[in-house]
Enzyme design. Structure first.
Site, short mmCIF file in Angstrom:
data_model
loop_
_atom_site.label_atom_id
_atom_site.label_comp_id
_atom_site.label_asym_id
_atom_site.label_seq_id
_atom_site.Cartn_x
_atom_site.Cartn_y
_atom_site.Cartn_z
CD GLU A 1 22.06 33.42 43.09
OE1 GLU A 1 21.70 33.98 42.05
OE2 GLU A 1 22.43 32.21 43.13
CG ASP B 1 37.08 41.12 40.21
OD1 ASP B 1 37.74 41.27 41.26
OD2 ASP B 1 35.86 40.95 40.20
CB ALA C 1 25.94 30.16 32.40
CG HIS D 1 34.03 31.56 35.44
ND1 HIS D 1 33.73 31.45 34.11
CD2 HIS D 1 33.98 32.90 35.73
CE1 HIS D 1 33.50 32.67 33.61
NE2 HIS D 1 33.64 33.55 34.57
#
Length: 393
Positions: free
Chosen positions: A159, A75, A324, A322
């Site tokens: 979000e 990715d 948790a 980057h």
């Protein structure tokens, strides 16, 4: 906290900010990377470090005259984008569900793509270079155009968040979609073939690399930069749509000026100067944190996220975590937790509550507070965010 120095015989050292003692497989992976002759100075492991492919997710690898395509990963350019809006959280009252539905209608998720290509996308200058990309992706230009401005799946998300002052933030996580994935796989395959032909004895086939100055290195570096740019613009296109949706609900459609904007990669490679030398820095699940660099460190979909500013710590190659980091694999999370657990752990968040996102349950991730504590020497916290709407890929 500062790092722990791990030394392996015949290898460069590993500096670890990890919030746990490395397990057998993690140690082996760190040692494999550290044993490569072109690794510069040391390998840096971030607090959220966990198993990956070839190299640990959450590792920063500086190299001289070589690059490992599988360490960058599939990715390419995956990262985060966030804006601080001028809106107060009180304005969201009674509007969360409608905002979520509008986001889901406007931004394709999973394998979906846009039905129409918007002008911002078709005007992107780098489409002119598409013909120069690897021959293995030449049939994907239309798909790449349609996927620009789409979220993807897995742990990608959009979000609406509130900070400690009740200010509204918009945040999203995505990368270079199918085109980045295909480019990465084409080049990883070439690197493995070259290693095989040369009879290289690598500690792991996924550590096959390209040597600077070769045609293969040049082709990979060119495609890598293209895919990283694609990922950044992909986030910008989604953020512009997302912003318009929120403005429709909170400002009657009137455009507003963001108070802060951050867009950062966390799966990528760049040329940088460290310890006085020019090197290639691969951040596999890590964010650049040079002095005053803004970064984004998200928790899981039920916990806090952080907007941070880098402290420019030389020993981490000016990097930070980057996110948790997972403690449970996707399949394990589905086996351990139930839908009721998901509903309980995402209480107060307007999001899907179905088995399709059970693998993203907050308990599958490390406690973000502990991860942040472990990198107080790498970053300072600018804002602490808590999500009130979450759309998963």
């Amino acid at each position: 906290m500062s790092y722990e120095k791990l030394e392996f015989s015949q290898a460069t050292p590993v500096y670890s900010w990890a919030n746990h003692a490395l397990g057998h497989e993690e140690t082996k992976m760190a040692k494999n990377v550290a044993s490569l002759p072109f690794v510069f100075k040391h390998v840096a492991l971030m607090p959220d470090v966990h198993l990956g492919k070839g190299a640990l997710v959450g590792s920063v690898i500086a190299t001289k005259e070589a690059i490992i395509p599988a360490a960058v990963g599939v990715d390419i350019g995956c990262g985060m984008c966030a804006i601080k809006t001028p809106f107060n959280g009180d304005k969201l009252e009674g509007k969360l569900k409608k905002i979520r539905q509008d986001i889901e209608a406007a931004i394709p998720t999973g394998f979906d793509e846009n039905q129409d290509v918007e002008k911002t996308v078709s005007n992107w200058q780098r489409w002119q270079n598409f013909k120069d990309l690897h021959s293995g992706v030449q049939d994907l230009e239309v798909k790449a155009m349609r996927q620009m401005g789409s979220l993807g799946g897995g742990n990608h998300f959009i979000e609406v968040c509130l900070d400690a002052e009740n200010q509204v933030w918009l945040m999203l996580h995505s990368g270079s979609r199918n085109i980045g994935n295909k480019l990465a796989k084409c080049h990883i395959s070439t690197a493995k073939e070259l290693a095989k032909m040369a009879g290289e004895r690598l500690p792991d086939p996924d550590l096959a690399n390209f040597v600077a100055g070769t045609e293969e290195f040049r082709a990979y570096w060119h495609d890598l930069q293209w895919a990283q740019d694609y990922a950044r613009v992909n986030r910008e296109v989604m953020m512009a749509r997302f912003k318009r949706i929120v403005e429709k609900h909170l400002a009657g459609g009137k455009p507003t000026k963001p108070l802060l904007e951050v867009n950062c990669h966390h799966n990528y490679a760049e040329k940088e100067v460290h310890f006085g030398e020019e090197v290639y820095v691969t951040r596999k699940g890590a964010v650049r944190a040079q002095e005053n660099d803004y970064g984004i460190i998200p928790g899981s979909m039920g916990t806090k996220s952080y907007i941070v500013k880098g402290k420019g710590c030389a020993d981490s190659f000016c990097s930070c975590s980057h996110g948790a980091g997972r403690v449970l694999s996707r399949s394990k999370a589905k086996n351990v937790y139930t839908l009721d657990d998901l509903i309980q752990q995402t209480a107060g968040v307007e999001c899907r509550k179905d088995s399709g996102i059970l693998d993203e349950i907050p308990a599958a991730y490390k406690p973000i507070d502990q991860v942040m504590e472990n990198q107080s020497d790498l970053v300072e916290v600018v804002a602490t965010l808590k999500q009130v709407v979450c759309v998963k890929g």
